[in-house]
Write an enzyme that holds these catalytic residues in place. Structure first.
Site, short mmCIF file in Angstrom:
data_model
loop_
_atom_site.label_atom_id
_atom_site.label_comp_id
_atom_site.label_asym_id
_atom_site.label_seq_id
_atom_site.Cartn_x
_atom_site.Cartn_y
_atom_site.Cartn_z
N LYS A 177 0.82 -1.22 0.00
CA LYS A 177 0.00 0.00 0.00
C LYS A 177 0.85 1.27 0.00
O LYS A 177 2.06 1.22 0.28
CB LYS A 177 -0.93 -0.03 1.22
N TYR A 237 -12.38 -1.96 -3.63
CA TYR A 237 -12.83 -2.12 -2.22
C TYR A 237 -14.36 -1.99 -2.11
O TYR A 237 -14.86 -1.66 -1.03
CB TYR A 237 -12.14 -1.10 -1.33
N ASN A 280 -1.97 0.42 6.72
CA ASN A 280 -1.41 -0.80 7.32
C ASN A 280 -0.59 -1.63 6.33
O ASN A 280 -0.52 -2.85 6.45
CB ASN A 280 -2.52 -1.61 7.99
N HIS A 314 -2.32 -5.35 1.61
CA HIS A 314 -3.62 -6.01 1.42
C HIS A 314 -3.36 -7.46 1.05
O HIS A 314 -2.41 -7.75 0.33
CB HIS A 314 -4.40 -5.34 0.29
N GLU A 369 -9.84 -10.86 -7.31
CA GLU A 369 -8.89 -9.76 -7.11
C GLU A 369 -7.69 -9.89 -8.05
O GLU A 369 -7.17 -8.89 -8.54
CB GLU A 369 -8.45 -9.71 -5.65
N1 UDP Z 1 -9.68 -0.28 7.46
C1 UDP Z 1 -9.75 0.95 8.12
N2 UDP Z 1 -10.40 1.01 9.34
C2 UDP Z 1 -10.96 -0.09 9.92
C3 UDP Z 1 -10.91 -1.32 9.24
C4 UDP Z 1 -10.26 -1.38 8.01
O1 UDP Z 1 -9.25 1.95 7.62
O2 UDP Z 1 -11.52 0.03 11.02
C5 UDP Z 1 -8.97 -0.36 6.16
C6 UDP Z 1 -7.59 -1.01 6.30
O3 UDP Z 1 -6.71 -0.40 5.37
C7 UDP Z 1 -7.90 -2.45 5.92
C8 UDP Z 1 -8.93 -2.26 4.80
O4 UDP Z 1 -9.73 -1.17 5.26
O5 UDP Z 1 -6.73 -3.14 5.52
C9 UDP Z 1 -9.80 -3.45 4.51
O6 UDP Z 1 -10.40 -3.87 5.73
P1 UDP Z 1 -10.49 -5.42 6.07
O7 UDP Z 1 -11.42 -5.55 7.24
O8 UDP Z 1 -10.82 -6.21 4.85
O9 UDP Z 1 -8.99 -5.76 6.59
P2 UDP Z 1 -7.82 -6.63 5.93
O10 UDP Z 1 -8.46 -7.76 5.16
O11 UDP Z 1 -7.03 -5.69 5.05
O12 UDP Z 1 -7.01 -7.12 7.10
MG MG Z 2 -9.93 -7.73 3.73
#
Ligand code: UDP
Ligand code: MG
Length: 140
Positions: free
Chosen positions: A11, A51, A114, A117, A128
């Site tokens: 990212k 997304y 974070n 992805h 994806e």
């Molecule tokens: N995200 C965020 N706030 C939250 C949860 C998620 O900004 O409270 C963002 C974060 O970048 C995350 C992405 O949205 O990686 C997708 O969320 P997901 O729950 O799918 O997490 P991941 O699969 O990336 O661990």
């Molecule tokens: Mg996810």
């Protein structure tokens, strides 16, 4: 266990800090093979399409802005149990909860920014991968 492919994204927070190589080393050390990779700049609309599953979540707009804020590196990782293995190497979404040694524990700046992805299941991995790569780009 079967050989799987999963979609990974390095990212903007990580490309900005020049962490592509360090993150790729984590994948390779875990036995994941980077079989396709390219650095691209997403528009906010493209990030929103990728997304779309999170459209109703409060963080959606901020997430799309962030994903379009700098280049990303999109990748296909291949290996035994690659989808779950990549999620393990990534660590929990919130870096405060991520296990020591994981990418997010070491590099993530916040729950939103974070660093990586990773697809979460075989059907989403296939969708994806197809979002970013054509069959011709997947040489194994
Ligand atoms: N995200 C965020 N706030 C939250 C949860 C998620 O900004 O409270 C963002 C974060 O970048 C995350 C992405 O949205 O990686 C997708 O969320 P997901 O729950 O799918 O997490 P991941 O699969 O990336 O661990
Ligand atoms: Mg996810």
């Amino acid at each position: 266990m079967a050989t799987e492919r999963t979609l990974s994204i390095i990212k903007p927070d990580a490309t900005r800090r020049n962490l592509t190589g360090k993150i790729n080393a984590k994948f390779e050390d875990a036995g994941l093979r980077i079989i396709a990779q390219k650095r691209i700049q997403l528009t906010k609309a493209q990030a929103g399409e990728f997304y779309a599953v999170h459209k109703e979540r409060p963080f959606y707009d901020e997430l799309c802005e962030f994903m379009a804020s700098a280049p990303v590196v999109v990748q296909v990782l291949e290996g035994e149990n690659a989808i779950a293995k990549n999620r393990e190497v990534m660590g929990a979404t919130n870096p405060a909860d991520a296990a020591p040694g994981t990418i997010r524990a070491e590099f993530a700046e916040s729950v939103g920014e974070n660093s990586v992805h990773g697809s979460d299941a075989p059907d989403t991995a296939a969708e994806e991968i197809a979002f970013y790569f054509s069959g011709l780009e997947l040489v194994g």
